[in-house]
Design an enzyme around this catalytic site. Structure first.
Site, PDB file in Angstrom:
ATOM      1  N   LYS A 161       0.918  -1.068   0.082  1.00  0.00           N
ATOM      2  CA  LYS A 161       0.036  -0.157   0.069  1.00  0.00           C
ATOM      3  C   LYS A 161       0.875   1.454  -0.026  1.00  0.00           C
ATOM      4  O   LYS A 161       0.629   2.279  -0.485  1.00  0.00           O
ATOM      5  CB  LYS A 161      -0.914   0.095   1.123  1.00  0.00           C
TER       6      LYS A 161
ATOM      7  N   LYS B  87      -0.238  11.427   5.719  1.00  0.00           N
ATOM      8  CA  LYS B  87       0.430  10.438   6.810  1.00  0.00           C
ATOM      9  C   LYS B  87       0.935   9.277   6.057  1.00  0.00           C
ATOM     10  O   LYS B  87       2.048   8.634   6.454  1.00  0.00           O
ATOM     11  CB  LYS B  87      -1.105   9.880   7.564  1.00  0.00           C
TER      12      LYS B  87
END
Length: 294
Positions: free
Chosen positions: A171, A239
Site C-alpha cells: 500500500k 500520513k
C-alpha cells in the site's frame, strides 16, 4: 452467511459494510460517525453503540480506521476487539497504517487466540462505492483463502502479497505511485493551460494512450473543473507519505521522487488544503507558478 463486526464507517468503511450486508453477511457496525448508521441499517446491517456489542458474536472482525493509534486502541485496548471477540475470530484490518503496527497487532492477536490479516485498500471513495477496490493482503495464506468472500464483496482485485505487514508495504508503494501521478497530472494541466491549450481535451487524449491511468480516468474532469471534494484527503495522504519515507529509511534505499512528492503533499497541508481531495495537488502546483486564486 458470516457474522461480521465492522468498526469504522467513514468515507470508505460505510460503503464497504453496505456491500457486505447486501452480499448476505450479518453485519453489525460500530462507528463514531453515527450518521452512517442509517445507510448500514437500510442495506440490511445492524448498528450498535459499542465495540463490544459489534464483535461479541463475530466470526470476522473488520476495522477501517484513519491511522495506527486508532487501530491499536480499538483492537488492543481494554474495551477493544481482542478483549471481547470470540477466540478464534479473524481480524481483517483494512486501514492503512505502518507495517510495524500491523505486525505488532498480528503478534498480539496470535498470543490472544486470534488470526489477523492486514488488508489495506486502493481505489478511493469511488472504488469503495462501486465495490471494485484493490486489496493487498498480508498474513497467513490459509487465512486469506478463508475470507475470500469478504474480499469478493468489496473488491475487484485482491491478492495475498506476503507475511504480516506486507500488505502495508505494498500500500505504501501504491500511495507513492498515486501521489506522484497526481503531481504529474497537475503539472500537465498547468503546462497546457499556460500555453493556451484546452486541458480537458488534452487529458482526454492522454487517458487513451500510454499515459492513461485510473487517476486520469476518474479524476481528470474534476481536476480541470477545480472540484476537490474529498474522496481521499491530503491530510491522509500526508500520513501515508510518512509511512513511505520511514520505510525507505528502514530499507536503506533512496527514493528521490518519493521525497519530492512528500514535500508537495506537505505543502498542500501547509497551504490549508489538508481537508481537500489529494487531487488538490493541482492548487499547490498553481501556487508555485503564481497561477492560483488571488
Amino acid at each position: 452467511m458470516t457474522r461480521i463486526g465492522f468498526i469504522g464507517l467513514g468515507i470508505m468503511g460505510s460503503p464497504m459494510a453496505s456491500h457486505l450486508a447486501k452480499a448476505g453477511h450479518e453485519v453489525v457496525g460500530y462507528t463514531l460517525n453515527t450518521d452512517a448508521y442509517a445507510r448500514l441499517e437500510g442495506d440490511g446491517g445492524r448498528a450498535v453503540d459499542s465495540i463490544e456489542a459489534a464483535v461479541k458474536d463475530a466470526e470476522i472482525v473488520i476495522t477501517m480506521l484513519p491511522n495506527h493509534p486508532q487501530v491499536e486502541d480499538v483492537v488492543l485496548g481494554e474495551g477493544g476487539v481482542f478483549a471481547h471477540a470470540p477466540k478464534g475470530a479473524l481480524l481483517i484490518d483494512f486501514s492503512t497504517i505502518r507495517p510495524e503496527s500491523s505486525i505488532a497487532v498480528a503478534e498480539a492477536g496470535a498470543k490472544a487466540g486470534f488470526r489477523v490479516l492486514d488488508a489495506p485498500v486502493s481505489g478511493g471513495q469511488g472504488g469503495a462505492e462501486e465495490g471494485v477496490l484493490s486489496i493487498m493482503v498480508g498474513g497467513d495464506a490459509d487465512d486469506f483463502a478463508a475470507v475470500t468472500p469478504v474480499f469478493e464483496a468489496v473488491g475487484k482485485t485482491y491478492i495475498h502479497v506476503g507475511a504480516h505487514g506486507a500488505g502495508q508495504i505494498v500500500k505504501a508503494a501504491n500511495q507513492l505511485v498515486v501521489g506522484g501521478t497526481y503531481a504529474l497530472v497537475a503539472e500537465a494541466i498547468v503546462l497546457m493551460e499556460a500555453l493556451g491549450v484546452d486541458a480537458g481535451k488534452g487529458l482526454d487524449v492522454l487517458a487513451g494512450g500510454l499515459a492513461g491511468s485510473t487517476i486520469l480516468e476518474r479524476k481528470r474532469k474534476s481536476m480541470v473543473a477545480r472540484e476537490f471534494a474529498p474522496g481521499f484527503r491530503i491530510d491522509l495522504h500526508h500520513k501515508d507519505m510518512g509511512i513511505i519515507t520511514d520505510a525507505a529509511k528502514q530499507a536503506d534505499v533512496s527514493l528521490p521522487t518519493a521525497a519530492l512528492t512528500a514535500s508537495l503533499i506537505a505543502a498542500g497541508r501547509a497551504q490549508g488544503y489538508g481537508s481537500l481531495d489529494h487531487s488538490a495537488l493541482l492548487k499547490v502546483i498553481e501556487n508555485l507558478n503564481g497561477r492560483g486564486e488571488k
